[in-house]
Write a protein that holds these residues in place. Structure first.
Motif, short mmCIF file in Angstrom:
data_model
loop_
_atom_site.label_atom_id
_atom_site.label_comp_id
_atom_site.label_asym_id
_atom_site.label_seq_id
_atom_site.Cartn_x
_atom_site.Cartn_y
_atom_site.Cartn_z
N LEU A 140 0.83 -1.20 0.00
CA LEU A 140 0.00 0.00 0.00
C LEU A 140 0.87 1.25 0.00
N GLY A 141 2.03 1.19 0.65
CA GLY A 141 2.94 2.32 0.61
C GLY A 141 3.49 2.55 -0.78
N LEU A 142 3.81 1.48 -1.49
CA LEU A 142 4.27 1.62 -2.88
C LEU A 142 3.17 2.20 -3.75
N ALA A 143 1.93 1.77 -3.53
CA ALA A 143 0.80 2.34 -4.27
C ALA A 143 0.63 3.82 -3.93
N ALA A 144 0.86 4.18 -2.66
CA ALA A 144 0.78 5.59 -2.26
C ALA A 144 1.85 6.41 -2.96
N LEU A 145 3.06 5.85 -3.07
CA LEU A 145 4.15 6.55 -3.77
C LEU A 145 3.78 6.83 -5.22
N VAL A 146 3.24 5.83 -5.90
CA VAL A 146 2.85 6.01 -7.30
C VAL A 146 1.74 7.05 -7.41
N THR A 147 0.76 6.99 -6.52
CA THR A 147 -0.34 7.95 -6.54
C THR A 147 0.18 9.36 -6.29
N LEU A 148 1.08 9.49 -5.32
CA LEU A 148 1.67 10.79 -5.01
C LEU A 148 2.40 11.35 -6.22
N PHE A 149 3.11 10.49 -6.93
CA PHE A 149 3.83 10.94 -8.12
C PHE A 149 2.88 11.54 -9.16
N PHE A 150 1.82 10.82 -9.48
CA PHE A 150 0.91 11.30 -10.52
C PHE A 150 0.10 12.51 -10.06
N LEU A 151 -0.15 12.61 -8.76
CA LEU A 151 -0.80 13.80 -8.24
C LEU A 151 0.09 15.02 -8.42
N LEU A 152 1.37 14.89 -8.04
CA LEU A 152 2.29 16.01 -8.18
C LEU A 152 2.56 16.34 -9.65
N ARG A 153 2.66 15.33 -10.46
CA ARG A 153 2.94 15.60 -11.88
C ARG A 153 1.83 16.40 -12.51
N ARG A 154 0.60 16.16 -12.10
CA ARG A 154 -0.52 16.87 -12.70
C ARG A 154 -0.57 18.33 -12.26
N VAL A 155 -0.21 18.62 -11.01
CA VAL A 155 -0.36 20.00 -10.53
C VAL A 155 0.94 20.79 -10.54
N SER A 156 2.11 20.08 -10.59
CA SER A 156 3.37 20.82 -10.45
C SER A 156 4.48 20.34 -11.37
N GLY A 157 4.20 19.42 -12.27
CA GLY A 157 5.21 19.00 -13.23
C GLY A 157 5.99 17.78 -12.79
N GLU A 158 6.74 17.23 -13.75
CA GLU A 158 7.42 15.96 -13.52
C GLU A 158 8.59 16.09 -12.56
N ARG A 159 9.26 17.23 -12.53
CA ARG A 159 10.39 17.40 -11.63
C ARG A 159 9.92 17.31 -10.17
N ALA A 160 8.86 18.04 -9.86
CA ALA A 160 8.31 17.99 -8.50
C ALA A 160 7.80 16.59 -8.18
N ALA A 161 7.21 15.92 -9.16
CA ALA A 161 6.68 14.57 -8.94
C ALA A 161 7.81 13.59 -8.61
#
Length: 691
Positions: A105-126
């Motif tokens: 579930l932590g790995l799934a959270a990491l992936v979710t966090l990445f795509f959340l950040l990529r959508r609002v702040s770009g790939e570098r922040a993600a």
């Protein structure tokens, strides 16, 4: 919000980018190394093995309580139990298999966090955010390997809810996206009641982005979807007489809570001045104190918080106008405008979460801290969402600084990201390259059926005594005996609540249950007599006096009560076994001579159960204790050892390590104990079938 379907971030791709793969690999390798070399560093058996570890076995074995009876105050415990079914089926019902659930579930959270950040702040922040999560503050990193059932496991569901709302407003409002966001919000609260805060903040953001008229229209889809997500929680509370609501009432209306200004202010100060700085629980690393790492991470968070505050303020003001229908934020057609609106809206949630949490803590009687090493992180479990949101804030801030044209800003962004990643390296202290035994978790049992007795006897479930016995008898043989040992423990506990230690009466307890279960009930009674002991004598003086009285009176079952004194209530980890064996040896020498043979049998039974774990270093410790026994107690110990070999796992087995321990001329005592325990558990003619 805009209805267009265009992606809001440049460079979006269907496949996961390299940065996500690197972060995921770092996450997996760190946690695999900890579990492989230093399992005991992330083990809290008293809080993991029941109900989270026991429930999947209950689902796979005959017997067990109705599902609602396992519900306490967090439905995430039941969710974790169901999710553990797959690793239990794949790898067996071990402690290691249980820990794969929070890790996944932590790995799934990491992936979710990445795509959340990529959508609002770009790939570098993600990418930075994913790396920060992989190397998170130690409390968060350890909890990714602790099956708490709700505190960590809910982070994925909360992040998924954030992502669902961001996608809803990024790609345009559709019935499917509204339903996904509503259901995710409801289900996150089902998993963890504390998710109410971020869900409420998200609803306010949605109100600001859509306006009150648009929100009313959206509720036609959002409300039913939310109700569907939270429906399991409502059902459980109806079946369990509102247990979750009772928990909230106790924490926010019980003693020590309230709105007294002095108490509120004192708890608020403690939250920020004492608990927040200590919450990271970093270990020392390479000669540097963990407090330094905690201070650096806190400084990074404060910098990102203050940096984000002006934009969050502007976002909150725009959302307030939008809620009143005065303006709809981000209604322009430019992608940058919509992206900025989403980022500011997310920042509003991230900035408000910590002060709202502090207010809730100050208003309640919740307790923070107080756990001892190596699991002091347990005292700071309420900070897990904060650390996750702090990572989001720091990643957004770093990404914005690194994208700046000003050298000073880019330098600040590099320093901020490097500082957070440097604190993450302190988690390497949790890895033990020189561990004498690897993969201990695969040797530990992943369940604790003794704790089932608490659910059987608790007044919350209000089960008639006949029903308690019926449920206990439905368990498979070895598991049933463990349940009865738990009934003895909690039966003694109930007697002590009614009249103190003087009211304890093992004979009265044994009379209430089937006679063939008497030995396990009495052993559980004896385990209770040893409790509680944090500091002080090996056996409380009052318990020692009761034993003398019962022995003098010839109370039935006294020999099994004394046997139980040698066994701890909770699972003993390998790192703590030497201390437990030493305590048992000392207590054996302190007891009255008449009681020592019974205790020696119990000591042997405990050692037999330890041998069934098949850990070489533990076998050596048991051999050392056997060698130190007085000659007149050897046969009693070996008889108990045989008993422990018979009931130390699902199937009876005399291990070569046990045979090597016992001299040939004394092995008859070991076999006698083994055979007696087989008959006791399986009955005549059934033990051979269980081998």
């Amino acid at each position: 919000m805009a209805r267009g379907r265009a992606e809001l971030t440049p460079g979006s791709r269907a496949l996961a980018p390299l940065g996500l793969w690197v972060a995921a690999l770092a996450y997996v390798l760190l946690r695999a190394a900890i579990l492989w070399t230093h399992f005991d560093e992330v083990a809290m058996p008293a809080y993991e093995l029941y109900p989270m570890g026991t429930l999947p076995r209950v689902l796979l074995e005959p017997g067990g309580l109705p599902l609602a009876r396992y519900y306490d105050n967090a439905a995430g415990q039941i969710v974790t139990g169901f999710l553990a079914l797959l690793p239990y089926l794949a790898f067996g019902p071990t402690y290691l298999a249980l820990k794969l659930v929070p890790a996944a579930l932590g790995l799934a959270a990491l992936v979710t966090l990445f795509f959340l950040l990529r959508r609002v702040s770009g790939e570098r922040a993600a990418t930075l955010g994913a790396l920060f999560f992989a190397l998170a503050p130690t409390t968060l990193s350890k909890y990714s390997l602790l099956a708490s059932g709700n505190h960590f496991e809910n982070l994925f569901f909360t992040l998924f809810t954030l992502l669902a709302f961001v996608r809803l407003h990024a790609l345009g409002r559709t019935a499917a996206r509204l339903a996904a966001a509503g259901f995710a919000a409801g289900f996150s609260i089902f998993v963890f009641l504390g998710a109410i805060t971020p869900v409420a903040l998200l609803f306010l953001v949605h109100l600001g982005l859509r306006g009150w008229r648009g929100t009313l229209r959206d509720l036609l889809v959002l409300a039913p979807a939310f109700a569907a997500g939270i429906a399991p929680l409502i059902a459980l509370n109806l079946l369990a007489e509102g247990r979750g609501l009772a928990f909230l009432e106790a924490k926010f209306s019980g003693p020590g809570s309230g709105i007294d200004p002095g108490l509120f202010a004192a708890r608020g100060r403690a939250f920020f001045a004492e608990h927040l700085p200590a919450a990271g629980t970093y270990p020392s690393f390479l000669g540097v104190s963990g407090r330094v790492a905690g201070g650096v991470f806190l400084a990074c968070f404060v910098f990102a918080y203050l940096f984000s505050l002006p934009e969050a303020w502007r976002g909150a003001a725009a959302l307030a106008r939008g809620a009143l229908g005065l303006a709809v934020p981000g209604a322009g057609s430019k992608r940058e405008q919509r992206l900025g609106t989403l980022r500011r809206s997310l920042l509003v949630v991230l900035v408000l979460y910590l002060p709202l949490t502090a207010v809730a803590f100050a208003r309640s009687n919740l307790v923070i801290g107080g756990y001892a090493r190596p699991v002091e992180c347990g005292g700071y479990r309420y900070f897990l969402p904060h650390f996750t949101f702090a990572i989001l804030l720091i990643a957004i801030t770093s990404g914005r600084l690194l994208a700046s044209r000003l050298l000073v800003n880019r330098s600040a962004g590099v320093a901020l990201a490097a500082a957070v990643l440097a604190t993450g390296t302190f988690n390497l202290a949790l890895v033990d390259p020189g561990a004498p035994v690897r993969n201990l978790g695969a040797h530990y049992e992943g369940s604790n059926y003794k704790q089932t007795a608490r659910a059987l006897l608790t007044k919350k479930n209000e089960l008639p005594h006949g029903e308690v016995v019926r449920y206990a008898e439905e368990f498979a043989p070895v598991l049933r005996e463990r349940v009865y040992e738990g009934l003895g423990f909690y039966g003694a506990w109930e007697q002590s609540l009614a009249g103190g230690i003087e009211a304890l009466d093992p004979a009265a307890l044994l009379e209430r249950y089937p006679s063939e279960r008497g030995s396990d009930l009495a052993r559980g009674f004896g385990v209770f007599l040893r409790q509680p002991r944090i500091q002080g004598p090996l056996l409380p003086p009052a318990s020692r006096e009761r034993l003398r009285v019962w022995s003098a009176q010839g109370v039935g079952g006294i020999e099994h009560v004394v046997e139980g004194l040698a066994s701890p209530w909770n699972v003993v980890l390998s790192s703590a076994l030497a201390g437990q064996l030493e305590d048992d040896r000392r207590l054996l020498g302190e007891l009255d001579l008449a009681l020592q043979p019974s205790f020696a049998r119990g000591f042997g039974c405990f050692c037999g159960r330890i041998l069934r774990r098949e850990i070489p270093t533990e076998a050596a410790l048991v051999a050392r204790e056997f060698a130190a026994l007085r000659e007149e107690l050897v046969e009693a110990f070996l008889f108990g050892l045989g008993q422990g070999l018979a009931d130390g796992a699902d199937r009876p087995s005399i291990l070569p390590s046990a045979l090597a321990l016992a001299p040939a001329q004394l092995r008859r005592a070991l076999h006698a104990g083994f055979d007696a325990r087989e008959r006791e558990i399986w009955g005549n003619g059934r033990a051979a079938q269980a081998r």
